[in-house]
Design a protein around this motif. Structure first.
Motif, PDB file in Angstrom:
ATOM      1  N   VAL A 156      17.820  22.801  33.325  1.00  0.00           N
ATOM      2  CA  VAL A 156      17.230  21.489  33.072  1.00  0.00           C
ATOM      3  C   VAL A 156      17.178  21.317  31.562  1.00  0.00           C
ATOM      4  O   VAL A 156      16.755  22.232  30.847  1.00  0.00           O
ATOM      5  N   VAL A 192      15.643  13.465  30.707  1.00  0.00           N
ATOM      6  CA  VAL A 192      15.681  14.820  31.275  1.00  0.00           C
ATOM      7  C   VAL A 192      16.779  14.871  32.324  1.00  0.00           C
ATOM      8  O   VAL A 192      16.834  14.023  33.225  1.00  0.00           O
ATOM      9  N   LEU A 217       7.992  17.664  32.765  1.00  0.00           N
ATOM     10  CA  LEU A 217       8.862  18.766  32.347  1.00  0.00           C
ATOM     11  C   LEU A 217       7.996  19.865  31.758  1.00  0.00           C
ATOM     12  O   LEU A 217       7.259  19.639  30.791  1.00  0.00           O
ATOM     13  N   TRP A 240      11.043  21.323  36.342  1.00  0.00           N
ATOM     14  CA  TRP A 240      10.767  19.916  36.584  1.00  0.00           C
ATOM     15  C   TRP A 240       9.939  19.756  37.858  1.00  0.00           C
ATOM     16  O   TRP A 240      10.263  20.303  38.907  1.00  0.00           O
TER      17      TRP A 240
END
Length: 321
Positions: free
Chosen positions: A96, A151, A182, A216
């Motif tokens: 991520v 993101v 996040l 996430w």
């Protein structure tokens, strides 16, 4: 266990110390040579040939660790994986990242690596879902897909000659992540597994455990098939503007996101490996003892989680016997 920066009372300090000592003793019984510090001797079979890897050296005929970490063995290779090191990517890792730059036919992402990762325009699904060559119009509309500070979830594709990473997002499960939080934890806390995408149905939450330490927690989004994208787009165009704006996240959903995110923060502070099952157990514990969301980051809940984890590992050890 690393030192915890928590405002503990005397009673809480004793309880936490007992729980951590119990966890440490259980870990030592399970694998005596798993964790090493600098100058610790690593047991190996000298009759069989072995290869010295990173974090090891030969001292007076013994194989000695030069860094603090976990002993890893791959066939004849013996090396020490440092715990507090930056993320070391491997091909196929789910990561991520956050977009830091939009440039010609590519996005640059921060993924907790020494260099930014590259996501090429040709390495992802287009919004229309059709497999085709990328045109100049697609390049002009790149900010309509991802822009700075977005993101994004992607997969490590390969390494460039300069050491940077190239990502790919050619699946419906990859792409932009919205309506969530996040979290950044130490990468070694996220172990490689078969499944890094989790749908927590009871909460309506999507959980993505990035191997780079970026986690996430967000509202669940159904992955749409490329065959129905055109139909969905046409229906969206026919929607009344007032209906389009109804994209806010309900209060209950936001509370679920915050509770799960705080569970991840507690596990990270205690240095526990983070997986979906342990996160759910931590959330259930907070609900059982009726602790408010903002109180989950307090000292008492950290102690309760450590005691619960010590008890769970003790029961698992007894069952194996």
């Amino acid at each position: 266990m690393r030192g915890l920066q928590l405002p503990l009372s005397q009673t809480q300090r004793i309880r936490l110390q007992r729980a951590l000592e119990k966890l440490q003793s259980l870990s030592c019984k399970a694998n005596s040579d798993a964790s090493v510090t600098v100058a610790d001797t690593i047991p190996v079979n000298y009759e069989d040939a072995f290869l010295k890897g990173h974090g090891t050296t030969d001292l007076n005929g013994d194989l000695v660790a030069t860094v603090c970490g976990v002993v890893e063995r791959i066939n004849k290779l013996v090396y020490v994986r440092a715990l507090r090191a930056r993320y070391k990517p491997e091909v196929g890792d789910i990561v991520v990242g956050r977009v830091v730059e939009v440039s010609q036919k590519r996005w640059r992402l921060e993924i907790n690596f020494s260099l930014d990762a590259i996501l090429m325009l040709s390495s992802m699904n287009m919004p229309d879902g059709i497999q085709r060559r990328r045109t100049a119009l697609d390049e002009l509309n790149m900010r309509g897909i991802f822009e700075e500070n977005d993101v994004v979830c992607a997969e490590v594709r390969n390494f460039q000659h300069d050491g940077s990473l190239q990502l790919q997002a050619r699946s419906q499960k990859y792409g932009k992540l919205e309506k969530g939080q996040l979290l950044i934890v130490d990468p070694y806390l996220v172990k490689k597994s078969k499944q890094h995408f989790h749908h927590l149905e009871q909460f309506g939450i999507d959980l993505v455990l990035g191997r780079n330490g970026f986690i996430w927690v967000g509202e669940h989004v159904e992955a749409r098939d490329s065959m129905v994208v055109d139909q969905a787009n046409s229906s969206e165009q026919s929607m009344v503007p007032e209906e389009k704006n109804k994209t806010h996240t309900p209060l209950e959903m936001r509370q679920n996101i915050c509770r799960i995110a705080n569970a991840v923060r507690v596990l990270s502070t205690l240095g526990f490996s983070i997986d979906a099952d342990l996160i759910l157990e931590t959330v259930e514990l907070s609900s059982t003892v009726k602790i408010d969301i903002h109180d989950m980051l307090g000292s008492e809940f950290h102690v309760l989680v450590a005691e619960r984890e010590a008890e769970r590992r003790s029961l698992v050890g007894k069952r194996k016997r």
